[in-house]
Design an enzyme around this catalytic site. Structure first.
Site, short mmCIF file in Angstrom:
data_model
loop_
_atom_site.label_atom_id
_atom_site.label_comp_id
_atom_site.label_asym_id
_atom_site.label_seq_id
_atom_site.Cartn_x
_atom_site.Cartn_y
_atom_site.Cartn_z
N ASN A 11 -18.03 28.11 10.46
CA ASN A 11 -18.02 28.08 11.73
C ASN A 11 -16.98 28.91 12.41
OD1 ASN A 11 -16.97 26.99 14.21
ND2 ASN A 11 -18.03 25.08 13.88
N ASP A 13 -16.32 29.43 15.39
CA ASP A 13 -16.00 29.28 16.86
C ASP A 13 -14.46 29.69 17.12
OD1 ASP A 13 -18.12 27.71 17.17
OD2 ASP A 13 -17.18 26.00 17.22
N HIS A 14 -13.51 29.65 16.18
CA HIS A 14 -12.08 29.90 16.69
C HIS A 14 -11.77 31.34 16.53
CE1 HIS A 14 -11.54 25.92 17.47
NE2 HIS A 14 -12.04 25.65 16.25
N ARG A 22 -7.07 36.19 25.02
CA ARG A 22 -6.70 37.61 25.62
C ARG A 22 -7.67 38.18 26.42
NH1 ARG A 22 -2.57 41.12 24.41
NH2 ARG A 22 -0.69 39.95 24.29
N HIS A 47 -20.40 26.36 17.96
CA HIS A 47 -20.59 25.61 18.94
C HIS A 47 -20.31 26.12 20.37
CE1 HIS A 47 -18.99 21.32 20.35
NE2 HIS A 47 -19.98 21.67 21.01
N ARG A 49 -20.14 25.17 23.57
CA ARG A 49 -19.58 24.03 24.35
C ARG A 49 -19.83 24.43 25.93
NH1 ARG A 49 -15.63 20.53 21.62
NH2 ARG A 49 -15.38 19.61 23.66
N ARG A 53 -15.53 27.08 26.08
CA ARG A 53 -14.07 27.83 25.72
C ARG A 53 -13.79 28.69 24.48
NH1 ARG A 53 -11.95 22.02 23.46
NH2 ARG A 53 -12.91 21.22 25.63
N HIS A 54 -15.04 28.58 23.75
CA HIS A 54 -14.94 29.68 22.52
C HIS A 54 -16.07 30.38 22.49
CE1 HIS A 54 -16.49 25.93 20.39
NE2 HIS A 54 -15.31 25.43 20.46
N GLU A 74 -24.37 24.15 17.12
CA GLU A 74 -23.88 23.03 17.52
C GLU A 74 -23.84 22.91 19.10
OE1 GLU A 74 -20.12 22.41 16.05
OE2 GLU A 74 -20.48 22.43 14.00
N THR A 104 -11.37 19.07 20.05
CA THR A 104 -12.35 19.36 19.12
C THR A 104 -13.14 18.09 19.29
OG1 THR A 104 -12.77 20.00 16.88
CG2 THR A 104 -10.95 18.43 17.22
N THR A 105 -14.48 18.22 18.58
CA THR A 105 -15.48 16.96 18.45
C THR A 105 -14.72 15.93 17.97
OG1 THR A 105 -17.24 18.76 18.26
CG2 THR A 105 -17.82 16.33 18.04
N GLU A 155 -25.09 14.92 9.79
CA GLU A 155 -23.75 15.68 9.30
C GLU A 155 -22.67 14.61 9.33
OE1 GLU A 155 -22.73 19.56 10.36
OE2 GLU A 155 -20.49 19.02 10.30
N HIS A 197 -15.85 18.65 9.22
CA HIS A 197 -14.73 18.42 10.35
C HIS A 197 -13.30 18.03 9.54
CE1 HIS A 197 -12.70 17.64 13.95
NE2 HIS A 197 -13.85 18.18 14.64
N GLY A 198 -12.36 19.20 9.69
CA GLY A 198 -11.18 18.95 9.17
C GLY A 198 -11.12 19.32 7.80
N GLY A 219 -14.73 25.24 9.52
CA GLY A 219 -14.28 26.27 10.36
C GLY A 219 -12.63 26.37 10.54
N1 PXP Z 1 -19.01 20.13 11.97
C1 PXP Z 1 -19.13 19.81 13.30
C2 PXP Z 1 -20.30 19.14 13.71
C3 PXP Z 1 -18.28 20.18 14.22
O1 PXP Z 1 -18.46 19.71 15.42
C4 PXP Z 1 -17.20 20.91 13.66
C5 PXP Z 1 -15.97 21.27 14.77
O2 PXP Z 1 -16.66 22.24 15.74
C6 PXP Z 1 -17.09 21.30 12.29
C7 PXP Z 1 -17.99 20.73 11.51
C8 PXP Z 1 -16.01 22.06 11.68
O3 PXP Z 1 -14.68 21.47 11.83
P1 PXP Z 1 -13.42 22.20 11.52
O4 PXP Z 1 -13.42 23.41 12.45
O5 PXP Z 1 -12.45 21.25 11.52
O6 PXP Z 1 -13.41 22.78 10.21
#
Ligand code: PXP
Length: 249
Positions: A11, A13-14, A22, A47, A49, A53-54, A74, A104-105, A155, A197-198, A219
């Site tokens: 992922n 996103d970040h 910036r 994702h 959103r 935001r990202h 996503e 976050t989600t 998922e 996630h996480g 991510g």
């Molecule tokens: N899967 C889904 C559906 C998510 O919404 C996210 C966070 O955007 C992730 C995976 C990845 O989570 P993390 O960034 O905590 O690894």
């Protein structure tokens, strides 16, 4: 049962979060996606959103035009996002709940209360050839709802487990057990099972031992590690952790 190879979806996103802090064009999430694929990612997740935001609309267009591996888009189950997905036609769409105030989600999609709404979006996306997954809590009720909605993939939300592990909470084993039971049930119901996630190296290694899970989406932790060791090394270390976890399965 010999477990299938576990896929890694990265992922990005970040990377966009840092860019947007910036303004301007760098760091570029598309560059990150290309590097991630070179380093062994099996797919890229992003994702879009509602508040952008990202990831932004043009990032999705550039990812679609640039990457050689599948894009997992996503998205919230809104008319706007369904419209973008139908126009963009990513390989996959993962439907997630979305609240503006969250960082976050948080929590899985409400596939029981929102059954008809999620089913309508799933049906449209599937008709366009997009593989739909539902980001759900690891519960039997949510899995049964996913089947009734017609989603081929789920998922499992690993956030509560990962948080409990980080906090050293006694709840961690209970949370892992929920995921283990849900993964087995998903397979029994004929659903392809992903998780995310996480996750970090240790939790990815442990969850890789569950043979029904065939994809992890990761991510935030990878991007944090990339600051210190670089993205290719972070991905290689994650790949090794996943392979070791699976080999022990
Ligand atoms: N899967 C889904 C559906 C998510 O919404 C996210 C966070 O955007 C992730 C995976 C990845 O989570 P993390 O960034 O905590 O690894």
């Amino acid at each position: 049962m010999s477990a299938a190879r576990l896929r890694l979806g990265v992922n990005v996103d970040h990377i966009a979060t840092v860019r947007n802090a910036r303004g301007g064009a760098v760091p570029d999430p598309v560059r990150g996606a290309l590097l991630a694929i070179e380093a062994g990612a099996d797919g890229i997740t992003a994702h879009l959103r509602e508040d952008r935001r990202h990831i932004r609309d043009e990032d999705i267009a550039r990812l679609m035009a640039s990457i050689s591996k599948p894009l997992n888009f996503e998205m919230a189950t809104t008319d706007e996002m369904v419209g973008i997905a139908l126009k963009t036609k990513p390989h996959a769409a993962c439907l997630v709940p979305e609240k503006r105030s969250e960082r976050t989600t948080e929590g899985g999609l409400d596939v029981i209360g929102g059954h008809d709404h999620v089913k309508a979006a799933t049906t449209k996306l599937k008709a366009a050839g997009i593989r739909v997954s539902l980001f759900i809590e690891p519960s039997v009720e949510a899995l049964e709802a996913a089947v009734s909605i017609g989603a081929p993939v789920v998922e499992l939300h690993t956030g509560s487990w990962c948080e409990a592990v980080t906090e050293g909470s006694a709840k961690a084993e209970h949370e892992f057990e929920r995921i283990k039971i849900a993964a087995a049930k998903a397979a029994e119901l004929g659903l392809e099972c992903h998780a995310g996630h996480g996750l970090d190296y240790a939790t990815a290694q442990r969850i890789a031992a569950l043979p029904q899970i065939i994809e992890l989406n990761i991510g935030h932790f990878l991007m944090g590690e990339a600051l210190f060791v670089g993205l290719p090394e972070a991905i290689a270390t994650m790949r090794k952790a996943m392979d070791e976890g699976r080999a022990g399965a």
